[in-house]
Design a protein around this motif. Structure first.
Motif, mmCIF file in Angstrom:
data_model
loop_
_atom_site.group_PDB
_atom_site.id
_atom_site.type_symbol
_atom_site.label_atom_id
_atom_site.label_comp_id
_atom_site.label_asym_id
_atom_site.label_seq_id
_atom_site.Cartn_x
_atom_site.Cartn_y
_atom_site.Cartn_z
ATOM 1 N N LEU A 269 37.337 31.134 49.634
ATOM 2 C CA LEU A 269 37.911 31.682 48.215
ATOM 3 C C LEU A 269 38.290 32.906 48.176
ATOM 4 O O LEU A 269 39.079 33.309 47.206
ATOM 5 C CB LEU A 269 36.943 31.424 47.111
ATOM 6 C CG LEU A 269 36.219 30.101 47.068
ATOM 7 C CD1 LEU A 269 35.242 29.839 46.076
ATOM 8 C CD2 LEU A 269 37.406 29.005 47.026
ATOM 9 N N SER A 270 38.275 33.813 49.247
ATOM 10 C CA SER A 270 38.696 35.057 49.376
ATOM 11 C C SER A 270 39.026 35.446 50.829
ATOM 12 O O SER A 270 38.396 34.723 51.689
ATOM 13 C CB SER A 270 37.795 36.115 48.811
ATOM 14 O OG SER A 270 36.624 36.230 49.612
ATOM 15 N N PHE A 271 39.724 36.471 50.920
ATOM 16 C CA PHE A 271 39.997 36.621 52.448
ATOM 17 C C PHE A 271 40.029 38.086 53.105
ATOM 18 O O PHE A 271 39.795 38.200 54.043
ATOM 19 C CB PHE A 271 41.414 36.038 52.845
ATOM 20 C CG PHE A 271 41.683 34.698 52.187
ATOM 21 C CD1 PHE A 271 41.615 33.856 53.188
ATOM 22 C CD2 PHE A 271 42.099 34.562 50.878
ATOM 23 C CE1 PHE A 271 41.763 32.649 52.765
ATOM 24 C CE2 PHE A 271 42.370 33.132 50.431
ATOM 25 C CZ PHE A 271 42.169 32.049 51.492
ATOM 26 N N ASP A 272 39.822 39.181 52.382
ATOM 27 C CA ASP A 272 39.340 40.366 52.679
ATOM 28 C C ASP A 272 37.849 40.589 53.151
ATOM 29 O O ASP A 272 36.842 40.489 52.362
ATOM 30 C CB ASP A 272 39.764 41.477 51.552
ATOM 31 C CG ASP A 272 41.162 41.500 51.281
ATOM 32 O OD1 ASP A 272 41.860 41.321 52.119
ATOM 33 O OD2 ASP A 272 41.593 41.801 50.073
ATOM 34 N N ILE A 273 37.590 40.954 54.476
ATOM 35 C CA ILE A 273 36.429 40.957 55.016
ATOM 36 C C ILE A 273 35.797 42.358 54.723
ATOM 37 O O ILE A 273 36.523 43.684 54.810
ATOM 38 C CB ILE A 273 36.435 41.020 56.830
ATOM 39 C CG1 ILE A 273 37.119 39.385 56.729
ATOM 40 C CG2 ILE A 273 35.103 41.330 57.303
ATOM 41 C CD1 ILE A 273 37.371 39.319 58.493
ATOM 42 N N GLN A 274 34.366 42.538 54.207
ATOM 43 C CA GLN A 274 33.637 43.481 54.116
ATOM 44 C C GLN A 274 32.176 43.436 54.883
ATOM 45 O O GLN A 274 31.505 42.507 54.368
ATOM 46 C CB GLN A 274 33.205 43.747 52.652
ATOM 47 C CG GLN A 274 34.387 43.913 51.654
ATOM 48 C CD GLN A 274 35.094 45.273 51.781
ATOM 49 O OE1 GLN A 274 34.130 46.268 51.934
ATOM 50 N NE2 GLN A 274 36.150 45.620 51.372
ATOM 51 N N LYS A 275 32.607 43.990 56.158
ATOM 52 C CA LYS A 275 31.286 43.430 56.996
ATOM 53 C C LYS A 275 30.117 44.166 56.681
ATOM 54 O O LYS A 275 29.986 45.154 56.135
ATOM 55 C CB LYS A 275 31.570 43.578 58.384
ATOM 56 C CG LYS A 275 31.352 44.918 58.878
ATOM 57 C CD LYS A 275 31.446 44.933 60.161
ATOM 58 C CE LYS A 275 31.105 46.613 60.817
ATOM 59 N NZ LYS A 275 29.914 46.740 60.931
ATOM 60 N N GLU B 197 26.916 37.389 52.721
ATOM 61 C CA GLU B 197 26.204 38.719 53.316
ATOM 62 C C GLU B 197 26.710 39.238 54.577
ATOM 63 O O GLU B 197 26.951 40.490 54.645
ATOM 64 C CB GLU B 197 24.665 38.191 53.539
ATOM 65 C CG GLU B 197 24.059 37.868 52.436
ATOM 66 C CD GLU B 197 22.710 37.362 52.796
ATOM 67 O OE1 GLU B 197 21.701 37.042 51.859
ATOM 68 O OE2 GLU B 197 22.194 37.518 54.005
ATOM 69 N N GLU B 198 27.348 38.478 55.652
ATOM 70 C CA GLU B 198 27.827 38.823 56.659
ATOM 71 C C GLU B 198 29.391 39.437 56.545
ATOM 72 O O GLU B 198 29.432 40.331 57.403
ATOM 73 C CB GLU B 198 27.495 37.886 57.842
ATOM 74 C CG GLU B 198 26.175 37.568 58.129
ATOM 75 C CD GLU B 198 25.811 36.775 59.385
ATOM 76 O OE1 GLU B 198 26.995 36.539 60.143
ATOM 77 O OE2 GLU B 198 24.792 36.484 59.570
ATOM 78 N N THR B 199 30.018 38.837 55.947
ATOM 79 C CA THR B 199 31.457 39.225 55.717
ATOM 80 C C THR B 199 32.040 39.289 54.527
ATOM 81 O O THR B 199 33.193 39.882 54.524
ATOM 82 C CB THR B 199 32.115 37.885 56.368
ATOM 83 O OG1 THR B 199 32.307 37.012 55.361
ATOM 84 C CG2 THR B 199 31.650 37.493 57.922
ATOM 85 N N GLY B 200 31.379 39.505 53.298
ATOM 86 C CA GLY B 200 31.853 39.519 51.881
ATOM 87 C C GLY B 200 32.696 38.507 51.572
ATOM 88 O O GLY B 200 33.431 38.381 50.426
ATOM 89 N N ILE B 201 32.831 37.299 52.403
ATOM 90 C CA ILE B 201 33.930 36.346 51.868
ATOM 91 C C ILE B 201 33.163 35.345 51.148
ATOM 92 O O ILE B 201 32.107 34.723 51.516
ATOM 93 C CB ILE B 201 34.455 35.817 53.342
ATOM 94 C CG1 ILE B 201 35.201 36.456 54.205
ATOM 95 C CG2 ILE B 201 35.385 34.374 52.919
ATOM 96 C CD1 ILE B 201 36.583 37.120 53.782
ATOM 97 N N ASP B 202 34.090 34.944 50.101
ATOM 98 C CA ASP B 202 33.497 33.906 49.245
ATOM 99 C C ASP B 202 33.797 32.571 49.587
ATOM 100 O O ASP B 202 35.271 32.460 50.112
ATOM 101 C CB ASP B 202 33.963 34.160 47.723
ATOM 102 C CG ASP B 202 33.230 35.481 46.810
ATOM 103 O OD1 ASP B 202 31.977 35.561 46.975
ATOM 104 O OD2 ASP B 202 34.198 36.145 46.608
#
Lengths: 284, 284
Positions: free
Chosen positions: A207-213, A171-176
């Motif tokens: 499991l992923s690295f691109d942040i979507q805040k 929720e906060e960062t989009g990171i799995d």
């Protein structure tokens, strides 16, 4: 309440049965501890409720019942005051209902305690470059202080700690992420009125690295060197934070074992996670 | 409520100030999140309360306040229904009070969650003869089943887990102990209505050995061989119990590290315990 109002209320509750007029009894469900749970759902006049409640309790006492629970949805708020005047106490409440209870048995009162703790998580998420996922918040204690902190959040009623950590990071960062271990936890008191608080530091593998805040709660999010994180003056100043940072560094640099989880089945057949040091348990 | 009752209620609330009649405002305390906490203590007529509440909220809105809390002791149960009719929702309740809340701000509602978990302990107490302290209970799930179990109990609001374990062992068996480690914990759901449950297995070191069992709750108490304890059919049948028994055996037979505790200070200056694997943390 005028005499005529009472008379009307009684009259409304009368039912003809074998030619004898009786007060209608409330429809309670038996629990497995010798008690009765009244799930009130339909609107009812206070006066009629009181007469039915008295008649019902009289019968339950004869049956040897002990704890009587009344669950009132907030729409039936008119029945709260009459319940209390009949001897009920509050037990707990949620936004849309209140639960009242009364011990009518002769034995020792064994009404269980209300929930006493809120549970929170902090997520320790690191990548291969010894960087940790950190955020700055828009609200709360840390607002505007420039402190970079782990994603944190509240564990919902019915939610597993490990799942809450994964959810909050997403929720906060989009990171799995996937759950690894609980590295440490803290218990504190009077965190919220009189309630206590348990805060679990969970290690997660990204499991992923691109942040979507997240827009509304999170001011900024980034991958940050773990040493830079731990060196922040705020972290160093409070040993509650620095001890957790030391545990996280130990996890990266030493052979630190936290508590991992296994699913188990309880005596009543429910699935629940047990957390323990599985590395040490599996030693020869 | 008749028109004359309302008029009387308004009149009673009027105070003369600079020649202007005003409704008396309620005496709220500001919290640190831009909110107001109303600790109602004195009895008040419902009608008078409603007029004062409306006037007060109007002023608080002008002041940019957001969350408004009303704490009503059970003696003031007559004010619950008027509060709900003015837009308040239940937040939580304890036997002697209810807390209601209303979000009057324009921003996103940030009312914190209610307590969601009950916390319990099980105490693993062993002597030098590989014996464990066990009890049979008079009440509850295990009544009359002949199951020997660890002393268990509920952690009170405001009580440290480590202290709750020491207290329960003393109450149930009379044995004095000191805290060593948390060996494992379990989270389960819907253990009590919708609430979740956290159960911590605490290892304690006995400081005395003569058992004085509690009369009302405990049927029997004894020191029992750990292997005999673990071999009970009930323990073997449920992997929630057998996995905990395995952890306890590992603690005695292998080099198993649980979580020990250190006192820390939180950002707000409170003392609280952090629990972690201190053996691994102290490795070179």
């Amino acid at each position: 309440m005028s005499t005529s109002t009472i008379a009307l209320a009684i009259e409304k509750q009368m039912v003809l049965e074998n030619g004898v007029q009786q007060v209608e009894l409330l429809n309670g469900v038996e629990d497995s501890y010798g008690g009765i749970i009244l799930n009130m759902e339909e609107p009812m006049e206070s006066e009629a409720f009181v007469y039915s409640l008295r008649a019902s309790i009289s019968q339950w006492k004869q049956q040897g019942k002990r704890g009587v629970w009344i669950k009132l949805p907030i729409q039936l708020v008119n029945l709260v005051e009459p319940s209390v005047k009949e001897g009920f106490r509050y037990h707990h409440a949620e936004p849309d209902y209140i639960m009242l209870v009364n011990w009518i048995g002769n034995s020792t009162n064994t009404i269980p305690e209300n929930a006493s703790h809120r549970v929170g998580i902090g997520a320790f998420v690191t990548n291969d470059q010894r960087e940790v996922l950190v955020v700055q918040e828009n609200n709360g204690t840390f607002k505007g202080k420039g402190v970079w902190k782990f994603p944190t959040g509240v564990v919902n009623e019915g939610e597993d700690i490990c799942m809450a950590a994964i959810r909050e990071v997403k929720e906060e960062t989009g990171i799995d992420t996937e759950f690894v271990e609980i590295l440490a936890f803290r218990q504190s008191h009077k965190s919220f009125f009189t309630k206590s608080d348990l805060f679990f530091v969970c290690m997660l593998r990204p499991l992923s690295f691109d942040i979507q805040k997240q827009e509304t709660e999170i001011e900024a999010a980034q991958w940050m060197s773990i040493n830079e994180y731990a060196a922040q003056p705020f972290i160093q100043k409070h040993n509650g934070f620095s001890s957790v940072a030391n545990v996280c560094l130990a996890k990266l640099e030493k052979d630190y074992a936290g508590f991992s989880r296994i699913p188990t089945t309880t005596a009543s057949g429910k699935t629940s996670y047990v957390y323990f040091n599985s590395r040490d348990l599996s030693k020869l």
